[in-house]
Enzyme design. Structure first.
Site, short mmCIF file in Angstrom:
data_model
loop_
_atom_site.label_atom_id
_atom_site.label_comp_id
_atom_site.label_asym_id
_atom_site.label_seq_id
_atom_site.Cartn_x
_atom_site.Cartn_y
_atom_site.Cartn_z
N ASP A 31 3.47 -4.75 -5.42
CA ASP A 31 3.83 -6.08 -4.90
C ASP A 31 5.34 -6.18 -4.71
O ASP A 31 5.83 -6.66 -3.68
CB ASP A 31 3.38 -7.18 -5.89
CG ASP A 31 1.90 -7.50 -5.75
OD1 ASP A 31 1.29 -7.10 -4.73
OD2 ASP A 31 1.35 -8.16 -6.66
N GLU B 105 0.83 -1.21 0.00
CA GLU B 105 0.00 0.00 0.00
C GLU B 105 0.87 1.26 0.00
O GLU B 105 0.58 2.22 -0.70
CB GLU B 105 -0.96 0.00 1.19
CG GLU B 105 -1.94 -1.18 1.24
CD GLU B 105 -2.69 -1.42 -0.06
OE1 GLU B 105 -2.79 -0.50 -0.89
OE2 GLU B 105 -3.16 -2.56 -0.27
#
Ligand SMILES: [Zn+2]
Length: 674
Positions: free
Chosen positions: A578, A514
């Protein structure tokens, strides 16, 4: 910018777990999930997940089944207990319990819903049938949109991209029944088949409303023709990731008088009950030009048909069984590959979460989330933020000037953990025990109005875009905040009894993911305050793009299903997040290991358990249908590539498992953005 799936169609949740709140959660790291016959250097995902994947086929009511879905099941079961208890009539119920309890009771009362048939939407059907001329269209579209019907376009509020302190109105493309613009445009065999199935589905819905087969088929063609014209004016999902392409601040007069004069905007803006508007974001001007000419070339009869379809489409999940089943056959079975409809209680729990989520969420938080959970998560967030700071300062391709701005942005990120400080107040929403559809409409209208009321008011920085039980997380570029609902702060993502190696591999990588979104190809275009403003030197921006391009090529080479490859540009932001996320979590682990030793457990070192915990948080069996749908519409890559696509670029992983050049998990040259 969410962590997981967020697509247009309803997602389906599984039926395998028990029906009480004591569903057992999967461990963060489970050695029994490993396929010891696989080589971690050849296919790490298969190695980490293989045995679990073989033992856990997709339950019939789901399009996919992953280890983290066990957590979703557990949360559903807890919500069910809360709702069932609240549904018992008693003078002792609090106002919130009365609302969520009666909502749930109405939704569960299948017999009453069945008996009513289409009666709950009859007044609206009649109103559409009675539309006198095309001038009445704007008024009806306003009413339908307030009811949550996807009629023609979307209208709401947003933070101004160029002024993060201001809330403005936004009109955006919409009005389609298929998941994405390209479904109407592409001419490959599967796209042609999908359109044919869609037309058949719309036909059946008109038949359920009482049309003859012949008339229903003709009306479905009219729907298809209108939607195709709207699709041609729309932007595709990949283009929509570029903020500049969906930001066109326009004066009200320009929209009303020259961009789309045929629609009747003054009427719409009055009837939709928007505050006074001087200018707004017309996100995709081409769309409204297309709409303008469509209004003049489409007959009144066809407009009635189109609106009728979207009315019934929006409400069919809460109508009688025939509508529910037909809706599932197309959107659930055909598009996502689920074989069976979810049990009713699960659907009703999901609807309650969607319609009254912050009322239900209060009760959920009381049950599962303590101060301790918040405290430990916050510590992890600070550790990962520290790692990103070090990472930025150590980059050899970024100038000191851009580094300084990046650090400023990092320090400005707000961390939101668990649940909102201030709960949404639904007390004005009338919930009636025998009116499932009305309850859903009134809750939807409340939410619609709540969004419009923000226009012209100060930005609310405390607001959440996900409900507390959600097993997911997100970054918001305009608020510059990272958000972790209580629902995800549980195994297999986080376990207070697991050691840091495992927690960092799972929830640590989610936190890093995030945070990295603030600096992916989309997030990097917003500054510390959330304004769309370029804070990069030209040279640094081009260095960034070169590195991002490596990821685009890498993921574009992965095959999702059959002949469908991943769209490296659509998934770039998520893949960047990721890979940045796991790297940041790894840096945090290294800092940890410098201070203390973590023993081998189950025969695995701390580093090995770190990577295995990451991979195992993703173990997922996915249907061919959901793989196809996701490849075309979802910015997230399939589970396998969220694991292998990341580790094959990491020398740290290769060292941990003793991989060497020439093996599949050693990509040369490696991609690295952050
Ligand atoms: Zn994400």
């Amino acid at each position: 910018m969410r962590l997981r799936l967020g697509i247009l169609v309803v997602t389906f949740v599984a039926a395998v777990a028990g029906q009480d709140g004591k569903v057992q959660l999967p461990a963060v790291f489970d050695p029994a999930a490993i396929d010891t016959t696989a080589d971690p250097c050849v296919d790490f995902y298969q190695y980490a997940c293989g045995t679990w994947l073989a033992k856990n086929p997709i339950p019939p009511d789901r399009p996919e089944w992953g280890r983290s879905d066990g957590l979703e099941e557990r949360n559903l079961a807890i919500l069910r207990e809360i709702l069932e208890k609240a549904a018992v009539k008693s003078p002792k119920r609090s106002p919130i319990e009365q609302q969520i309890g009666d909502y749930y009771a109405a939704c569960m009362d299948e017999a009453a819903i069945e008996k009513k048939g289409i009666e709950p939407i009859k007044p609206e059907l009649d109103r559409i049938a009675a539309l006198a001329d095309r001038n009445a269209l704007a008024e009806e579209v306003a009413r339908l949109q307030r009811d949550g019907v996807n009629a023609l376009f979307t209208f709401s509020s947003q933070q101004d991209f160029k002024n993060a302190d201001a809330m403005i109105a936004v009109a955006d493309q919409g009005g389609l029944g298929l998941p994405e613009r390209d479904y109407y445009i592409k001419d490959d065999q599967k796209s042609v088949e999908t359109r044919q199935k869609y037309v058949e589905h719309v036909t059946k819905m008109f038949q359920l409303l009482g049309d003859s087969e012949e008339r229903a088929a003709a009306r479905a063609q009219a729907v298809m023709s209108i939607e195709t014209a709207l699709a041609r004016g729309s932007l595709d999902v990949t283009s929509r990731r570029d903020p500049a392409k969906i930001y066109h601040k326009t004066r009200r007069e320009e929209l009303v008088a020259s961009l789309d004069p045929s629609f009747g905007w003054p009427q719409f803006l009055a009837d939709v009950n928007a505050p006074p508007i001087e200018s707004l974001n017309v996100a995709v001007p081409e769309f409204f030009k297309a709409l303008d000419s469509l209004i003049n070339t489409t007959s009144l009869e066809d407009w009635k048909t189109y609106l009728t379809w979207h009315l019934v489409n929006a409400h069919s999940p809460v109508l009688s069984k025939a509508f529910v089943d037909e809706n599932f056959d197309f959107y659930g079975k055909y598009l996502t590959g689920a074989q069976e409809l979810r049990p009713r209680w699960k659907r009703c729990v999901s609807f309650a979460d969607g319609d009254l989520g912050e009322a239900l969420g209060q009760k959920y938080v009381e049950r599962v989330f303590g101060a301790e959970g918040k405290e430990r998560t916050l510590q992890l967030v600070h550790t990962i933020e520290g790692a990103l700071g070090k990472d930025i300062m150590a980059l050899d391709w970024m100038s000191p000037a851009t580094k300084q701005k990046a650090i400023e942005k990092l320090h400005a990120v707000t961390n939101k953990i668990g649940y909102p400080d201030k709960w949404r107040d639904y007390s004005s929403v009338k919930i009636v025990r025998n009116d499932a559809l009305g309850n859903s409409e009134r809750a939807t209208e409340f939410e619609f109005q709540r969004e419009l009321n923000k226009i012209g008011r100060p930005v609310d920085h405390t607001e959440w875009g996900m409900t507390p039980p959600t097993v997911d997380a997100y970054y918001d570029a305009q608020l510059n905040d990272i958000n972790f609902p209580a629902g995800i702060l549980e195994p297999p993502f986080f376990d207070k009894s697991a050691d840091d190696a495992e927690n960092l591999g799972a929830i640590g990588a989610v936190i890093g993911h995030e945070l990295t979104h603030g600096f992916d190809d989309e997030g990097r275009q917003f500054d510390a305050k959330g304004n769309l403003r370029d804070w990069w030197t030209a040279r640094d921006a081009s260095e960034f793009e070169k590195r991002a391009g490596c990821l685009v090529d890498e993921y574009s080479s992965f095959k999702a299903v059959d002949d469908v490859k991943l769209n490296g540009k659509l998934t770039l932001g998520e893949n960047t997040a990721d890979s940045g996320g796991l790297r940041l979590a790894y840096m945090a682990l290294m800092a940890d290991l410098a201070d203390k030793t973590m023993p081998k457990t189950d025969g695995f070192t701390a580093e090995q358990r770190f990577f295995l915990s990451y991979a195992q948080s993703w173990c997922t069996n996915e249907s061919d249908e959901i793989l196809r749908l996701s490849a075309l519409t979802d910015p997230h890559s399939p589970a396998k590539f969220r694991v292998n696509g990341v580790v094959e670029n990491m020398p740290e992983f290769q060292k941990t498992f003793g991989c060497h050049v020439g093996q599949a998990m050693v990509r040369k040259p490696a991609c690295r953005v952050w």
